[in-house]
Structures are given as C-alpha cells and as structure tokens.
Design a protein around this motif. Sequence first.
Motif, PDB file in Angstrom:
ATOM      1  N   GLU A   1     -93.955  58.177  10.012  1.00 11.70           N
ATOM      2  CA  GLU A   1     -93.165  59.414  10.032  1.00 11.70           C
ATOM      3  C   GLU A   1     -93.652  60.353  11.132  1.00 11.70           C
ATOM      4  O   GLU A   1     -92.851  60.980  11.831  1.00 11.70           O
ATOM      5  CB  GLU A   1     -93.253  60.119   8.675  1.00 11.70           C
ATOM      6  CG  GLU A   1     -92.413  59.497   7.584  1.00 11.70           C
ATOM      7  CD  GLU A   1     -92.582  60.214   6.261  1.00 11.70           C
ATOM      8  OE1 GLU A   1     -91.562  60.527   5.622  1.00 11.70           O
ATOM      9  OE2 GLU A   1     -93.738  60.458   5.846  1.00 11.70           O
TER      10      GLU A   1
ATOM     11  N   SER B   1     -91.683  68.597   8.791  1.00  8.24           N
ATOM     12  CA  SER B   1     -91.421  69.753   9.633  1.00  8.24           C
ATOM     13  C   SER B   1     -92.453  70.837   9.420  1.00  8.24           C
ATOM     14  O   SER B   1     -92.957  71.439  10.367  1.00  8.24           O
ATOM     15  CB  SER B   1     -90.021  70.299   9.322  1.00  8.24           C
ATOM     16  OG  SER B   1     -89.785  71.489  10.011  1.00  8.24           O
TER      17      SER B   1
ATOM     18  N   MET C   1     -84.344  66.378   9.248  1.00 10.41           N
ATOM     19  CA  MET C   1     -85.776  66.052   9.327  1.00 10.41           C
ATOM     20  C   MET C   1     -86.426  66.266   7.964  1.00 10.41           C
ATOM     21  O   MET C   1     -86.081  67.201   7.250  1.00 10.41           O
ATOM     22  CB  MET C   1     -86.447  66.953  10.366  1.00 10.41           C
ATOM     23  CG  MET C   1     -87.939  66.698  10.526  1.00 10.41           C
ATOM     24  SD  MET C   1     -88.741  67.958  11.542  1.00 10.41           S
ATOM     25  CE  MET C   1     -87.802  67.805  13.044  1.00 10.41           C
ATOM     26  N   ASN C   2     -87.339  65.412   7.633  1.00  8.81           N
ATOM     27  CA  ASN C   2     -88.113  65.540   6.400  1.00  8.81           C
ATOM     28  C   ASN C   2     -88.767  66.919   6.360  1.00  8.81           C
ATOM     29  O   ASN C   2     -89.489  67.312   7.269  1.00  8.81           O
ATOM     30  CB  ASN C   2     -89.168  64.429   6.378  1.00  8.81           C
ATOM     31  CG  ASN C   2     -89.950  64.408   5.093  1.00  8.81           C
ATOM     32  OD1 ASN C   2     -90.374  65.443   4.607  1.00  8.81           O
ATOM     33  ND2 ASN C   2     -90.148  63.219   4.561  1.00  8.81           N
TER      34      ASN C   2
ATOM     35  N   ASP D   1     -92.653  58.919  14.564  1.00  9.42           N
ATOM     36  CA  ASP D   1     -91.219  59.130  14.782  1.00  9.42           C
ATOM     37  C   ASP D   1     -90.933  60.581  15.143  1.00  9.42           C
ATOM     38  O   ASP D   1     -90.082  60.862  16.000  1.00  9.42           O
ATOM     39  CB  ASP D   1     -90.433  58.740  13.527  1.00  9.42           C
ATOM     40  CG  ASP D   1     -90.448  57.242  13.275  1.00  9.42           C
ATOM     41  OD1 ASP D   1     -90.817  56.475  14.190  1.00  9.42           O
ATOM     42  OD2 ASP D   1     -90.116  56.838  12.135  1.00  9.42           O
ATOM     43  N   TYR D   2     -91.640  61.504  14.489  1.00  9.98           N
ATOM     44  CA  TYR D   2     -91.404  62.918  14.778  1.00  9.98           C
ATOM     45  C   TYR D   2     -91.785  63.257  16.212  1.00  9.98           C
ATOM     46  O   TYR D   2     -91.021  63.907  16.929  1.00  9.98           O
ATOM     47  CB  TYR D   2     -92.198  63.798  13.807  1.00  9.98           C
ATOM     48  CG  TYR D   2     -92.037  65.269  14.105  1.00  9.98           C
ATOM     49  CD1 TYR D   2     -90.881  65.942  13.730  1.00  9.98           C
ATOM     50  CD2 TYR D   2     -93.025  65.972  14.789  1.00  9.98           C
ATOM     51  CE1 TYR D   2     -90.707  67.285  14.024  1.00  9.98           C
ATOM     52  CE2 TYR D   2     -92.860  67.318  15.083  1.00  9.98           C
ATOM     53  CZ  TYR D   2     -91.703  67.962  14.700  1.00  9.98           C
ATOM     54  OH  TYR D   2     -91.540  69.290  15.003  1.00  9.98           O
ATOM     55  N   TYR D   3     -92.962  62.816  16.640  1.00  5.75           N
ATOM     56  CA  TYR D   3     -93.402  63.136  17.998  1.00  5.75           C
ATOM     57  C   TYR D   3     -92.527  62.480  19.060  1.00  5.75           C
ATOM     58  O   TYR D   3     -92.492  62.927  20.206  1.00  5.75           O
ATOM     59  CB  TYR D   3     -94.866  62.728  18.198  1.00  5.75           C
ATOM     60  CG  TYR D   3     -95.831  63.633  17.454  1.00  5.75           C
ATOM     61  CD1 TYR D   3     -95.811  65.002  17.649  1.00  5.75           C
ATOM     62  CD2 TYR D   3     -96.762  63.108  16.563  1.00  5.75           C
ATOM     63  CE1 TYR D   3     -96.679  65.832  16.971  1.00  5.75           C
ATOM     64  CE2 TYR D   3     -97.643  63.933  15.883  1.00  5.75           C
ATOM     65  CZ  TYR D   3     -97.588  65.299  16.087  1.00  5.75           C
ATOM     66  OH  TYR D   3     -98.462  66.118  15.408  1.00  5.75           O
ATOM     67  N   ASN D   4     -91.808  61.432  18.679  1.00  2.30           N
ATOM     68  CA  ASN D   4     -90.887  60.766  19.598  1.00  2.30           C
ATOM     69  C   ASN D   4     -89.448  61.243  19.440  1.00  2.30           C
ATOM     70  O   ASN D   4     -88.539  60.672  20.031  1.00  2.30           O
ATOM     71  CB  ASN D   4     -90.944  59.247  19.387  1.00  2.30           C
ATOM     72  CG  ASN D   4     -92.115  58.610  20.092  1.00  2.30           C
ATOM     73  OD1 ASN D   4     -92.161  58.543  21.308  1.00  2.30           O
ATOM     74  ND2 ASN D   4     -93.087  58.149  19.308  1.00  2.30           N
ATOM     75  N   SER D   5     -89.239  62.284  18.640  1.00  4.52           N
ATOM     76  CA  SER D   5     -87.877  62.718  18.308  1.00  4.52           C
ATOM     77  C   SER D   5     -87.281  63.699  19.295  1.00  4.52           C
ATOM     78  O   SER D   5     -86.161  64.161  19.098  1.00  4.52           O
ATOM     79  CB  SER D   5     -87.873  63.347  16.908  1.00  4.52           C
ATOM     80  OG  SER D   5     -88.580  64.597  16.923  1.00  4.52           O
ATOM     81  N   GLY D   6     -88.018  64.066  20.333  1.00  5.51           N
ATOM     82  CA  GLY D   6     -87.483  64.997  21.321  1.00  5.51           C
ATOM     83  C   GLY D   6     -88.087  66.382  21.271  1.00  5.51           C
ATOM     84  O   GLY D   6     -87.632  67.281  21.984  1.00  5.51           O
ATOM     85  N   ILE D   7     -89.127  66.588  20.459  1.00  5.84           N
ATOM     86  CA  ILE D   7     -89.727  67.924  20.404  1.00  5.84           C
ATOM     87  C   ILE D   7     -90.403  68.280  21.721  1.00  5.84           C
ATOM     88  O   ILE D   7     -90.550  69.445  22.047  1.00  5.84           O
ATOM     89  CB  ILE D   7     -90.721  68.053  19.240  1.00  5.84           C
ATOM     90  CG1 ILE D   7     -91.901  67.087  19.397  1.00  5.84           C
ATOM     91  CG2 ILE D   7     -90.042  67.862  17.911  1.00  5.84           C
ATOM     92  CD1 ILE D   7     -93.069  67.418  18.497  1.00  5.84           C
TER      93      ILE D   7
ATOM     94  N   SER E   1     -89.332  67.909  25.001  1.00  8.43           N
ATOM     95  CA  SER E   1     -88.188  67.540  25.837  1.00  8.43           C
ATOM     96  C   SER E   1     -88.527  67.483  27.322  1.00  8.43           C
ATOM     97  O   SER E   1     -87.832  66.829  28.090  1.00  8.43           O
ATOM     98  CB  SER E   1     -87.039  68.525  25.607  1.00  8.43           C
ATOM     99  OG  SER E   1     -87.454  69.849  25.910  1.00  8.43           O
TER     100      SER E   1
END
Length: 204
Positions: free
Chosen positions: A134, A6, A1-2, A137-143, A145
């Motif tokens: 960006e 983060s 992750m960038n 994408d982060y909010y859709n990355s599985g944080i 769950s």
Amino acid sequence: MNKKLSILLSTVLLVGGGAYTYTAFAAEKTGYDIQNEDAREIVETTTPDDTVNNKITFQDISAIPEDEIHIPLNLAKQTATLSSSEVNQNPIVDLVGAYSTNNGIGFEIVANYNLSSGAAVDLIQSASNVTQQEAIDYYNSGIYSDASINVSNINGLPAILVEGQHRKVIHIISDDYVYSVLTVFDEVSIDYLLEVAKQINLNN
C-alpha cells in the motif's frame, strides 16, 4: 485513497517539510545560530492540521524509549566512517535538532542535520499502519508529480527513490515503519541520501 494511508503519509510529508523549513528559516532569516540544546527543548504544543482533521503534538525526543528510535542521532560523529567519498567531501557536522510528534495515529521521530556546505538532510521515522505494498503504491501514485520515481531495495526492505526539481527523498518501508531521508539542496545527491539511509537501524 485508503483513508488511513492518506493520514499516515500526509503526516510523514508534512512533518519532514516543516522540520526543514523551520530550521532553514530560523538560521537564515533571523541570523540566530541554532544550537542542539535549544532545538531539543521543544515545548509540548498542538498544531491544528486541516488535512488530517487532527492535532500534531510535538515533544522532546526523550519521550521515546531509546530502543524504539531507529534513525541515527549521532551522524555528525560517524561521518568519517561512511564509505562515500561524496559524504566525506561534504560531511555532516551538526545535529540541529531531534524531536518526536504524535498525531493520534502513532509517533514520528525527526532528526535535522547540517552539512559542512550549509546544506541540510532530514531523517524521519514514522509508525506505519498500512502494508508495504500500500505504501509503495501510494508513493507511485503521482504525489511527486515533478520527480522521477524508482523502486529499489535497501538492506532487504523496499525503498522508493524520489529525484525531483525541489526535493530528493528516499522512503524505506518496513512492516511497522516508514523511514524517510530527504533534502531540498541541489548539492546533496540521491547517492548521498542512500549512504545516510544505510545508517538507519532496519532490523527492528
């Protein structure tokens, strides 16, 4: 992750959760009635944050110029003008506290509101140093769950709607800021948060 992404987004989530937890714990566990004046008188302190290997500085909201504050601080007075019947049935009654933090990247502004039912809604404005894509994408990355995630649009800006078991959150993403509206109370729906989110000044 960038790394810069983060740092930014972990701070947004940390501050939002911490703000609500403090308010709820103080009101419920200690029996004290938190007054606006008391909540705003936050002594400037630093708290170690191992996640970002930095320090978060808390300061009074007056440290931020008024024209840089885009989240509303007067919703308790404006509830009657909101169009949602759900908001009118469970109006915002009190600004518990408003303060700003700075973790070395930029500032966040946090406002904690109580509702007539005893629930709470928090608003956060956080300076952003990443692109809109960006952040999306982060909010859709599985944080989140345990949650369903939907990408929407609020007043011309991309918005992430999160409906989970333990929280509901709306993130609105501009070029310069991430705005978050959140609650952990079952009786506050995502539609309620949408109505509150529309009150943010997104033109700046």
